[in-house]
Design a protein around this motif. Structure first.
Motif, PDB file in Angstrom:
ATOM      1  N   PRO A 183      43.748  38.279  41.775  1.00 29.93           N
ATOM      2  CA  PRO A 183      44.805  39.270  41.986  1.00 29.93           C
ATOM      3  C   PRO A 183      44.706  39.984  43.328  1.00 29.93           C
ATOM      4  CG  PRO A 183      43.196  40.058  40.404  1.00 29.93           C
ATOM      5  CD  PRO A 183      42.895  38.612  40.658  1.00 29.93           C
ATOM      6  N   ARG A 184      43.511  40.004  43.910  1.00 29.61           N
ATOM      7  CA  ARG A 184      43.355  40.699  45.194  1.00 29.61           C
ATOM      8  C   ARG A 184      44.098  39.980  46.300  1.00 29.61           C
ATOM      9  NH1 ARG A 184      37.024  40.729  44.921  1.00 29.61           N
ATOM     10  NH2 ARG A 184      37.611  38.662  44.207  1.00 29.61           N
ATOM     11  N   ARG A 216      46.678  38.068  45.842  1.00 28.77           N
ATOM     12  CA  ARG A 216      48.089  38.177  45.507  1.00 28.77           C
ATOM     13  C   ARG A 216      48.695  39.453  46.073  1.00 28.77           C
ATOM     14  NH1 ARG A 216      48.429  38.291  39.399  1.00 28.77           N
ATOM     15  NH2 ARG A 216      46.580  36.992  39.532  1.00 28.77           N
ATOM     16  N   SER A 217      47.982  40.569  45.926  1.00 28.38           N
ATOM     17  CA  SER A 217      48.606  41.834  46.298  1.00 28.38           C
ATOM     18  C   SER A 217      48.440  42.139  47.778  1.00 28.38           C
ATOM     19  CB  SER A 217      48.026  42.967  45.469  1.00 28.38           C
ATOM     20  OG  SER A 217      46.645  43.030  45.657  1.00 28.38           O
ATOM     21  N   ASN A 218      47.622  41.347  48.475  1.00 21.24           N
ATOM     22  CA  ASN A 218      47.458  41.598  49.900  1.00 21.24           C
ATOM     23  C   ASN A 218      48.624  41.080  50.715  1.00 21.24           C
ATOM     24  OD1 ASN A 218      45.165  43.043  49.905  1.00 21.24           O
ATOM     25  ND2 ASN A 218      43.781  41.356  50.379  1.00 21.24           N
ATOM     26  N   SER A 267      42.083  41.981  34.490  1.00 13.74           N
ATOM     27  CA  SER A 267      42.783  43.258  34.432  1.00 13.74           C
ATOM     28  C   SER A 267      42.007  44.239  33.552  1.00 13.74           C
ATOM     29  CB  SER A 267      44.195  43.062  33.896  1.00 13.74           C
ATOM     30  OG  SER A 267      44.134  42.739  32.531  1.00 13.74           O
ATOM     31  N   ARG A 322      49.680  51.138  33.601  1.00 17.58           N
ATOM     32  CA  ARG A 322      48.496  50.969  34.447  1.00 17.58           C
ATOM     33  C   ARG A 322      47.455  50.026  33.850  1.00 17.58           C
ATOM     34  NH1 ARG A 322      46.870  54.720  38.936  1.00 17.58           N
ATOM     35  NH2 ARG A 322      46.775  52.573  39.663  1.00 17.58           N
ATOM     36  N   GLN A 358      46.932  46.613  35.266  1.00 24.30           N
ATOM     37  CA  GLN A 358      46.544  46.461  36.665  1.00 24.30           C
ATOM     38  C   GLN A 358      45.083  46.045  36.794  1.00 24.30           C
ATOM     39  OE1 GLN A 358      47.862  50.327  38.154  1.00 24.30           O
ATOM     40  NE2 GLN A 358      49.459  49.255  39.283  1.00 24.30           N
ATOM     41  N   HIS A 407      41.166  46.662  41.787  1.00 20.65           N
ATOM     42  CA  HIS A 407      41.417  47.038  43.179  1.00 20.65           C
ATOM     43  C   HIS A 407      42.682  47.884  43.333  1.00 20.65           C
ATOM     44  CE1 HIS A 407      44.000  43.477  42.828  1.00 20.65           C
ATOM     45  NE2 HIS A 407      44.701  44.019  43.780  1.00 20.65           N
ATOM     46  N   GLU A 408      43.457  47.981  42.272  1.00 23.51           N
ATOM     47  CA  GLU A 408      44.683  48.786  42.360  1.00 23.51           C
ATOM     48  C   GLU A 408      44.435  50.242  41.950  1.00 23.51           C
ATOM     49  OE1 GLU A 408      48.332  46.075  41.279  1.00 23.51           O
ATOM     50  OE2 GLU A 408      46.579  45.408  40.142  1.00 23.51           O
ATOM     51  N   TYR A 409      43.193  50.553  41.615  1.00 15.03           N
ATOM     52  CA  TYR A 409      42.836  51.917  41.232  1.00 15.03           C
ATOM     53  C   TYR A 409      41.966  52.553  42.305  1.00 15.03           C
ATOM     54  CZ  TYR A 409      44.277  51.137  36.374  1.00 15.03           C
ATOM     55  OH  TYR A 409      44.975  50.890  35.240  1.00 15.03           O
ATOM     56  N   SER A 410      41.917  53.881  42.310  1.00  9.38           N
ATOM     57  CA  SER A 410      40.981  54.568  43.199  1.00  9.38           C
ATOM     58  C   SER A 410      39.614  54.638  42.520  1.00  9.38           C
ATOM     59  CB  SER A 410      41.486  55.971  43.485  1.00  9.38           C
ATOM     60  OG  SER A 410      41.458  56.730  42.299  1.00  9.38           O
TER      61      SER A 410
END
Lengths: 314, 322
Positions: free
Chosen positions: A308-309, A311-313, B109, B147, B150, B153-156
């Motif tokens: 997923p990393r 993908r979102s980059n 996820s 959320r 997700q 890497h999409e979280y802080s």
């Protein structure tokens, strides 16, 4: 995911076009008149002029390259100078043989190499790991055509387990499969070793990462930790390498197809270079380029799907 | 005395390395009472991580448990077989690890990871999902329903640490081990996480073993403190005992070095001179003697024994007995 796919495919097309333009220029930079070479040393100037006109070599260079590209977009790669058949037809006819060969070789390498690498990583520094390390490296260092020659001598000539020449009868699947075994073995063997080493290294790296400790600290089974949490990450570099590797296998396929007298793109390039059949050279190299770009693009897409990393980059 | 959840006695762990045997933990004694928050403080390399790994039995392969017992709810964790200890992990004993950015799997996820850890429950998928959502809500993740699908890497970092805490509390453990849970976070988040931990601890009622090198956090959160130095417990007592009346020279030095405690303006922060001694081929004597400014001749010869200052406060130093 869709924008990423479009972006990668678009990039792939641009790369193919650039590669083809470069190839076209290179062929024209090679000294010697293709028309003269095709017709041989005793051709009259009139014949050469007629041939040049037929191949479009009398036109200015920019016009030639423009014509080449417009024809390309229409799916027209010109005519085979010798048999006078469309190049597209010839290349498409040979393509499946090479595709099957490469595809089976990668599957063979993956099915043996990936589990071997995993097992070695999880049983690090055991006797098995050391032996598989030595064997893997020796596989990597042995060129495909050497393996092909010995495979031919041992399994086809001495033991007579497998047929030695050709690709088998059309329509007879079993016969074709039997004809595939030795060539696939020859070009896949180095990749068994390569993938085993690669998977072992990335598996060892991933198993040291702290999220693996977290997974274990939650009491997840060792099976789930290894196959779900570690392998999904450890496989990423391997996917990229396989993408590039498909391209390299094309050149391995060239020698192997010659050794086994198999039809295929490699054999076609070899034969057409020998006979100076430039349209066919051009067509088969073009197809190889597309194959190379397609396989790297595919591996990028698979990577994006797994990670997923990535993908979102984009 | 209240009943203990975790009782560590004489725990000694070595690492087999090329140079010999590294004695990472030596005769460690720690008690965690029911519902208590016990802080473990010490500089890097003092054996904090080895301690945690010994409790949950996730030590590296070259580790050797030389001596000791880890009693947890009536059984010695060191005697359990692999399946039995695995049944404890994540259910009875949970861990929140140091760096939230790397302690969750990057390609799965949050939902997948939260569902996986509930594999022991017989609940249906939707029940497990609802439980995960409720857990996320309880640690302050806004809009958990969107959320949860997700990826880390999409979280802080702060959010991920909240998620780690939610995951650790999923099975309502009796012991929560927090391994420097705030070290990787900035100061404001640190306070939030500490408050969250304290809040949740009082709700769940679990005991907490809180590892940190941040003295202020320990003072704020914990009931009692264990001070570790180079693989030994050098001082142990209630927060009040240790912070107001430090008995071991190392503890005193440590408190002096805490920037929060410095009153006068200075260009040079105080340090404890010297380094942690090499733990391979240890000689006799006090482990701190080379850095101790008030070392006595006896410190060269004998390992100091535990000295009870009060019923709740003890330290290992020759000066206390001399």
């Amino acid at each position: 995911m869709l924008p990423y796919i479009l972006k990668r495919v678009g990039l792939g097309i641009i790369i193919v076009l650039l590669a083809v333009a470069l190839l076209f220029c290179m062929i024209h930079l090679i000294p010697g008149d293709p028309a003269r070479i095709v017709l041989g040393p005793r051709a009259t100037p009139e014949l050469i002029a007629a041939m040049s006109a037929r191949l479009g070599l009398d036109l200015p260079f920019p016009v030639q390259i423009m014509r080449f590209f417009t024809n390309l977009l229409r799916g027209d790669l010109g005519m085979d100078v010798i048999t006078n058949r469309p190049v597209v037809e010839i290349v498409i006819g040979q393509l499946p043989y090479t595709l099957w060969l490469i595809f089976c070789a990668i599957i063979f390498a993956g099915l043996i190499g990936i589990p071997l690498g995993c097992y070695s990583a999880l049983h690090r520094n055991t006797l098995f790991d050391r032996i598989s390390g030595v064997i893997s490296v020796s596989f990597i260092t042995t060129p495909a055509f050497v393996v092909a020659l010995y495979a031919l001598l041992i399994f086809a000539v001495a033991l007579q387990w497998f047929p030695s020449v050709g690709a088998g009868d059309r329509g007879d699947w079993l016969d074709q499969a039997m004809h595939l075994v030795l060539p696939v073995f020859s070009i896949g063997l180095a990749w068994v070793g390569y993938l085993a080493r690669l998977v072992r290294a990335s598996m060892l790296e991933v198993m040291e990462e702290s999220h693996i400790r977290t997974a274990r600290a939650f009491g997840l089974s060792e099976r789930r930790v290894i196959y779900h949490y570690a392998l999904k990450l450890a496989i990423l570099p391997t996917v990229s390498v396989i993408g590039v590797g498909m391209g390299y296998l094309l050149s391995a396929a060239l020698l192997t197809e010659i050794v086994f007298s198999r039809p295929g793109i490699g054999k076609l390039i070899y034969d057409s270079v020998i006979t100076r059949n430039y349209p066919v050279v051009m067509g088969s190299v073009l197809v190889s380029t597309i194959l190379f770009v397609a396989s790297t693009t595919m591996s990028d897409l698979v990577n994006a799907w797994l990670d997923p990393r990535t993908r979102s980059n984009l | 005395m209240k009943d203990s959840v975790l009782t560590i006695r004489n725990l000694s762990v070595d690492y087999q390395i090329e140079a010999g045997r590294l004695q990472a933990l030596r005769q460690v004694n720690i008690d965690v009472e029911k519902g208590a928050i016990v802080g473990v403080v010490g500089e890097s390399g003092c054996g904090k991580s080895t301690l945690i790994s010994s409790i949950i039995r996730l030590l590296p392969q070259n580790a050797i448990i030389r001596d000791g017992t880890v009693e947890f709810e009536g059984s010695n964790l060191l005697d359990l077989n692999d399946e039995e200890i695995r049944a404890m992990r994540g259910t009875k004993i949970s861990v929140v690890f140091q760096d939230p950015m790397t302690s969750l799997n990057p390609v799965l996820s949050i939902q997948q990871q939260m569902m996986h850890i509930q594999y022991r429950d017989q609940n249906s998928r939707s029940e497990k999902l609802n439980k995960s959502l409720a857990l996320l809500e309880s640690v302050g993740i806004a809009d958990p329903r969107t959320r949860i699908s997700q990826f880390p890497h999409e979280y802080s970092g702060g959010m991920l640490q909240r998620i780690s805490i939610a995951m650790a509390l999923q099975a309502q453990p009796s012991l929560l081990i927090a391994d420097e849970p705030t070290t990787a976070l900035d100061a404001t988040l640190e306070v939030q996480i500490i408050h969250l931990l304290k809040d949740i601890q009082s709700k769940v009622g679990c005991s907490v073993l809180f590892i940190s090198h941040h003295l202020g956090v320990i003072a704020e959160l914990c009931d009692s403190v264990v001070v570790m130095y180079a693989g030994e417990v050098v001082e142990h007592g209630t927060v009040r005992d240790v912070f107001h009346n430090p008995a071991h020279p190392y503890t005193r030095k440590l408190l002096e070095c805490d920037p929060a405690g410095i009153q006068t303006k200075t260009r040079m922060l105080p340090v404890i001179p010297g380094e942690i001694p090499n733990l391979v081929n240890l000689s006799d004597g006090c482990i701190f003697r080379s850095r101790c400014q008030s070392a006595l001749p006896i410190c060269e010869m004998h390992v100091p024994r535990k000295h009870e200052i009060t019923s709740t406060h003890s330290a290992k130093c020759h000066q206390l007995t001399a």
